[in-house]
Design an enzyme around this catalytic site. Structure first.
Site, short mmCIF file in Angstrom:
data_model
loop_
_atom_site.label_atom_id
_atom_site.label_comp_id
_atom_site.label_asym_id
_atom_site.label_seq_id
_atom_site.Cartn_x
_atom_site.Cartn_y
_atom_site.Cartn_z
N LYS A 30 0.83 -1.20 0.00
CA LYS A 30 0.00 0.00 0.00
C LYS A 30 0.87 1.26 0.00
O LYS A 30 2.07 1.20 0.30
CB LYS A 30 -0.94 -0.02 1.20
CG LYS A 30 -0.26 0.06 2.54
CD LYS A 30 -1.28 0.00 3.66
CE LYS A 30 -0.62 0.27 4.99
NZ LYS A 30 -1.58 0.48 6.06
N TYR A 256 17.29 30.25 11.06
CA TYR A 256 16.19 31.19 11.29
C TYR A 256 15.86 31.26 12.77
O TYR A 256 15.85 30.25 13.46
CB TYR A 256 14.93 30.72 10.53
CG TYR A 256 15.11 30.72 9.03
CD1 TYR A 256 15.07 31.89 8.29
CD2 TYR A 256 15.31 29.51 8.36
CE1 TYR A 256 15.23 31.87 6.92
CE2 TYR A 256 15.46 29.49 6.98
CZ TYR A 256 15.42 30.67 6.27
OH TYR A 256 15.58 30.65 4.91
N MET A 302 14.32 24.26 5.18
CA MET A 302 13.60 23.56 4.11
C MET A 302 14.58 22.79 3.19
O MET A 302 14.35 21.63 2.88
CB MET A 302 12.80 24.56 3.28
CG MET A 302 11.90 23.89 2.27
SD MET A 302 10.85 25.13 1.53
CE MET A 302 9.93 24.17 0.39
C1 LIG Z 1 -4.21 -4.26 7.22
C2 LIG Z 1 -2.72 -4.30 7.27
N1 LIG Z 1 -2.10 -5.47 7.18
C3 LIG Z 1 -0.75 -5.57 7.23
C4 LIG Z 1 0.02 -4.45 7.37
C5 LIG Z 1 1.52 -4.60 7.43
O1 LIG Z 1 2.01 -4.21 8.68
P1 LIG Z 1 3.59 -4.15 8.92
O2 LIG Z 1 4.12 -3.11 8.04
O3 LIG Z 1 3.69 -3.80 10.37
O4 LIG Z 1 4.10 -5.51 8.60
C6 LIG Z 1 -0.58 -3.20 7.47
C7 LIG Z 1 0.23 -1.99 7.65
O5 LIG Z 1 -0.12 -1.02 8.22
C8 LIG Z 1 -2.00 -3.12 7.41
O6 LIG Z 1 -2.65 -1.94 7.52
#
Ligand SMILES: Cc1ncc(COP(=O)(O)O)c(C=O)c1O
Length: 357
Positions: A30, A256, A302
């Site tokens: 993801k 800054y 930045m």
């Molecule tokens: C639904 C779900 N499964 C698995 C994972 C994987 O978790 P990790 O990166 O801790 O292995 C995530 C990550 O946030 C997740 O949201």
């Protein structure tokens, strides 16, 4: 010279082999594969032998399908684009009984994994009773109107917590739910619950599970602090350059709004990386690696940072913010932010991105 992020593809793949061994793994890709790049990560994982992927976005799921016809894709958020789910053969979560009731007709022929809500309360069916209601309702439909219940799953929200009992609670509740549903006589091609922390602390897969659903450990960071660094290797480097080294006198201020006041005469290296490149403010409370030695960061802007150095440091020297010798997870455990938070912050538009093949 510009700040850069470099990923070593061969080492990345080798490390996935090292982590996964011969266990069946669903790789979580993801958010553009934890910001490594979806195409890069998916092709690397496939090369390492992984054939099952999970993401939260339908667009990403479709991009994975466009990379390979042979992999299994699981969408962890529900979608109502049923035509696309079918067209690209994407399985998705069943997020609630009300979703099932609302879309029962359109769900015909869609592959779903029943989600158990558990302590996270982000999504899912409440309990085994709701699962039974859904399964039986689906059984009662004519076969061409049924959804395909291909999997069952949950997500643990406390697997990296050792001082509280919540992990044992969510683990036991899930196993009870799973046992109940299996005892009803249902079978699933995909049974998955474990993230990286759970996978490591259980020393592999829980009984009856078909896959571990791993993210961060595949990308090279430890999910909790008591693990040795050898468990997973960080295969990317974020580095910048010393633009110049300046003499600063005791009492002078730099940056800054009095960002740093010298309490003694010192040398300050001006470095070409800053928060605009994704270096978190909390990270800048710590150190950077120059010529094999750690030096304290004294200010963050930045596009620049100040690092207090000694006479050995010269303009043009490389300044490493992250590598396998100065790892993301070290700073996670120092309170800078979650592994994924530090990785996600990196600005791939301003850093030069290089993949070493
Ligand atoms: C639904 C779900 N499964 C698995 C994972 C994987 O978790 P990790 O990166 O801790 O292995 C995530 C990550 O946030 C997740 O949201």
């Amino acid at each position: 010279m510009v700040a850069s992020i470099t990923i070593d593809e061969r080492k990345f793949i080798q490390n996935v082999h090292h982590v996964v061994k011969d266990q069946p793994v669903m790789a979580v890709v993801k958010n553009d594969a934890y910001h490594f790049g979806l195409e890069f990560a998916v092709t690397s994982f496939i090369e390492a032998g992984i054939t099952t992927f999970a993401t939260t976005s339908l667009q990403e799921a479709i991009r994975i399908r466009q990379l390979s016809d042979a992999v299994y894709i699981f969408l962890m958020n529900a979608s109502v684009h049923f035509d696309l789910l079918k067209q690209y053969d994407i399985a998705m979560t069943m997020p609630s009984l009300s979703f099932y009731n609302e879309y029962k007709t359109q769900l015909a022929g869609i592959k779903v994994h029943l989600e158990y809500e558990n302590l996270l309360h982000r999504s899912g069916l409440k309990d085994q009773t709701e699962m039974e209601v859904l399964l039986k309702s689906n059984d009662e439909q004519p076969s061409e109107q049924q959804l395909i219940v291909d999997g069952i799953w949950t997500h643990f929200g406390y697997a990296d917590e050792f001082d509280v009992e919540e992990y044992q609670i969510e683990r036991n509740d899930w196993l009870t739910c799973l046992e109940y549903v299996l005892n009803l006589g249902y079978q699933f091609n995909y049974i998955h619950a474990q993230n990286s922390a759970s996978y490591v602390r259980e020393d592999g897969m829980l009984n009856q599970h078909t896959h571990a659903r791993l993210g961060i450990i595949l990308y090279g960071s430890r999910p909790y602090s008591t693990l040795p660094t050898t468990i997973t290797e960080q295969n990317f480097t974020v580095s910048a350059n010393v633009i110049q080294v300046r003499d600063i006198k005791q009492g002078e201020t730099c940056g800054y709004s009095f960002q740093f006041t010298a309490d003694k005469d010192c040398l300050i290296a001006v470095v070409d990386i800053g928060y605009g490149d994704g270096i978190l403010k909390t990270r800048a409370k710590h150190d950077a690696l120059i010529n094999g030695k750690r030096y304290p960061i004294r200010g963050l802007m930045m596009s620049h940072m100040f690092v207090e150095v000694d006479t050995t440091v010269k303009s043009g020297d490389t300044v490493t913010l992250y590598s396998n010798n100065i790892r993301i997870d070290e700073y996670t455990f120092k309170g800078v932010g979650a592994n994924s938070e530090q990785i996600s912050a990196l600005n791939h538009h301003s850093l030069i991105k290089e993949i070493i093949t």
